[in-house]
Design a protein around this motif. Structure first.
Motif, PDB file in Angstrom:
ATOM      1  N   LEU A 202       0.822  -1.205   0.000  1.00 62.57           N
ATOM      2  CA  LEU A 202       0.000   0.000   0.000  1.00 62.57           C
ATOM      3  C   LEU A 202       0.856   1.256   0.000  1.00 62.57           C
ATOM      4  O   LEU A 202       0.490   2.265  -0.618  1.00 62.57           O
ATOM      5  CB  LEU A 202      -0.935  -0.006   1.218  1.00 62.57           C
ATOM      6  N   ARG A 203       1.995   1.229   0.682  1.00 60.47           N
ATOM      7  CA  ARG A 203       2.898   2.384   0.651  1.00 60.47           C
ATOM      8  C   ARG A 203       3.489   2.573  -0.750  1.00 60.47           C
ATOM      9  O   ARG A 203       3.703   3.701  -1.203  1.00 60.47           O
ATOM     10  CB  ARG A 203       4.013   2.195   1.674  1.00 60.47           C
ATOM     11  N   PHE A 204       3.772   1.466  -1.437  1.00 56.75           N
ATOM     12  CA  PHE A 204       4.229   1.556  -2.821  1.00 56.75           C
ATOM     13  C   PHE A 204       3.171   2.220  -3.690  1.00 56.75           C
ATOM     14  O   PHE A 204       3.463   3.100  -4.501  1.00 56.75           O
ATOM     15  CB  PHE A 204       4.553   0.164  -3.353  1.00 56.75           C
ATOM     16  N   TRP A 205       1.931   1.821  -3.512  1.00 55.42           N
ATOM     17  CA  TRP A 205       0.821   2.393  -4.279  1.00 55.42           C
ATOM     18  C   TRP A 205       0.650   3.869  -3.945  1.00 55.42           C
ATOM     19  O   TRP A 205       0.364   4.691  -4.823  1.00 55.42           O
ATOM     20  CB  TRP A 205      -0.457   1.606  -3.980  1.00 55.42           C
ATOM     21  N   SER A 206       0.843   4.227  -2.688  1.00 56.87           N
ATOM     22  CA  SER A 206       0.766   5.631  -2.298  1.00 56.87           C
ATOM     23  C   SER A 206       1.863   6.444  -2.962  1.00 56.87           C
ATOM     24  O   SER A 206       1.639   7.575  -3.404  1.00 56.87           O
ATOM     25  CB  SER A 206       0.883   5.764  -0.771  1.00 56.87           C
TER      26      SER A 206
END
Length: 472
Positions: A202-206
């Motif tokens: 999710l941090r990658f997607w953010s």
């Protein structure tokens, strides 16, 4: 008639541009919070091994007599080279003989120890919880903390490449709105991530969306501003990032639980999504994502560095308008490298000097970022700007991805990562000599305008020389 000439005749800096800035600046502030969020959500608190006779709630006071917790800790946890309790090992059995040493310390290597097989006890005085305490990212698993930080930067790299192309294809506002929604969803979901793997995803997607929010907003603001006001407007936008740093320090001080802090800086993007119709990276992230290196009060450092960068970014307008783009950038990048390299060899005991040098470095790197934004906007024609900014973000995210990973080099030499952080901006400053000067020149719309600008710049220099001769 070129678009900028038409914009200049229409007013150049009116209600539309002001309203656009009103919506853009808050977005920049909260995006800055996301970029530096893991200073707090992934902070490493003090910790030691869990000890049965000290930390087991079922053990009664009669089992250990009248021994104090400090005494129980002494016989259960070995001391490191600084005479502090080890963070990753404990004695295999309680060493009762240590109670009769009268202040002397035996050779700890002669005593049997074991890893923290039963888990750790964390110091919750600063943070009630972080991702480190949530998933035990310490000792043998401490490298995973850097991986989590790097994946956000890697997401910015990928997002800058992909969304830069899509922005040219489908329009910047459309892609911007999609990324606002994407960051709102991914950031909010990260606050409820059940595992570290899901959290990292999710941090990658953010990160993919955060970089586009910055670049597309910057392009929209720049392209709707006349050349006379571009330096001021871009500087103001850059200052919003510094204000976001100050805001993050305050929010982290109030919300000590990492999931709550993650949620607080993510939910506003749902609001930004609904209202979005007006709406030298290695040293930068090397310093900003390692605040604990400069002292224990990282809350204060976050705010101080934010105040410092907004001040220096504001003052950068003066040399940009009087000295020019190239000399300003070269001076600032050299100062960044020199301050980091000097700080590398200052003893840890001289905390005041270390913080002062770090402040000089972080102020100059922030100001150089503003100068770079101004220079880039004046170099690249409108026709290619989205692609160029996407490529620029790709390269800069490579540096941002490497910044936290460089800290893994401390196992070989503690000063090695900081030597890299200091060397990169000095080398980058030399490369600025290869770029043309753009001060007082209009922003180009096409490639032909770039060629005409270079000829126009030469004519201006010749005219200035002629005027000086005739006056003499």
């Amino acid at each position: 008639m070129a678009f900028e000439e038409l914009l200049d005749k229409a007013g150049g800096l009116g209600k539309f541009q002001i309203l656009q800035m009103v919506f853009v600046l808050p977005v920049y502030m909260v995006v800055a919070c996301h970029s530096l969020l893991e200073n707090f959500t992934a902070a490493v608190p003090g910790h030691r091994c869990w000890v049965h006779i000290l930390d087991n709630a079922t053990v009664s006071g009669n089992d250990t007599g009248i021994l104090s917790p400090d005494v129980l800790l002494r016989i259960s946890i070995p001391l490191d080279s600084n005479l502090e309790p080890e963070k990753c090992h404990r004695f295999l059995h309680p060493q009762w003989q240590l109670l009769h040493l009268n202040g002397t310390f035996p050779n700890m290597t002669d005593l049997d120890t074991e890893p923290c097989v039963d888990g750790w006890v964390f110091d919750h005085s600063l943070f009630s919880s972080t991702v480190v305490t949530e998933w035990d990212l310490i000792c043998d698993h401490q490298s995973q903390k850097s991986v989590g930080q790097s994946l956000f930067m890697a997401g910015m790299l990928v997002g800058g490449l992909i969304y830069g192309l899509l922005s040219d294809r489908f329009g910047r506002r459309l892609i911007l709105r999609c990324c606002l929604l994407q960051l709102a969803i991914s950031g909010t979901c990260a606050a409820f991530a059940p595992t570290f793997l899901i959290y990292c995803s999710l941090r990658f997607w953010s990160g993919c969306s955060a970089v586009v929010i910055i670049s597309n907003n910057s392009m929209l603001v720049t392209e709707w501003t006349r050349s006379q006001s571009k330096a001021m407007v871009i500087t103001l936008v850059s200052c919003a990032l510094s204000i976001g740093q100050m805001m993050l320090g305050g929010l982290a001080f109030v919300f000590r639980e990492w999931r709550t802090l993650q949620l607080v800086v993510s939910v506003p993007f749902f609001v930004f999504f609904l209202s979005s119709r007006f709406a030298t990276t290695i040293p930068y992230f090397g310093i900003f994502m390692n605040l604990q290196h400069f002292g224990s009060n990282i809350f204060l450092f976050q705010v101080i560095f934010g105040v410092l960068t907004v001040s220096v970014r504001s003052l950068a307008v003066l040399p940009l308008n009087h000295m020019g783009r190239r000399p300003t950038q070269m001076f600032l990048t050299f100062m960044v490298g020199i301050s980091i390299l000097v700080n590398t060899f200052v003893p840890q005991e001289m905390q005041t000097l270390r913080v002062a040098l770090a402040s000089v470095g972080i102020g100059c790197v922030a100001a150089s970022g503003s100068a770079l934004s101004v220079h880039s906007a004046e170099l690249i024609p409108t026709l290619l700007r989205a692609k160029a900014v996407g490529l620029d973000m790709l390269v800069s995210r490579c540096g941002a991805t490497l910044a936290p990973l460089l800290m893994t080099l401390v196992v070989y030499l503690p000063t090695l990562p900081w030597i890299f952080y200091g060397a990169f901006p000095i080398v980058a400053g030399l490369l600025i000599l290869l770029l043309p000067e753009t001060k007082t020149l209009p922003i180009p719309d096409t490639i032909q305008d770039v060629e005409n600008k270079q000829r126009f710049s030469r004519k201006i220099n010749e005219k200035d020389s002629y005027i000086k001769v005739t006056k003499f």
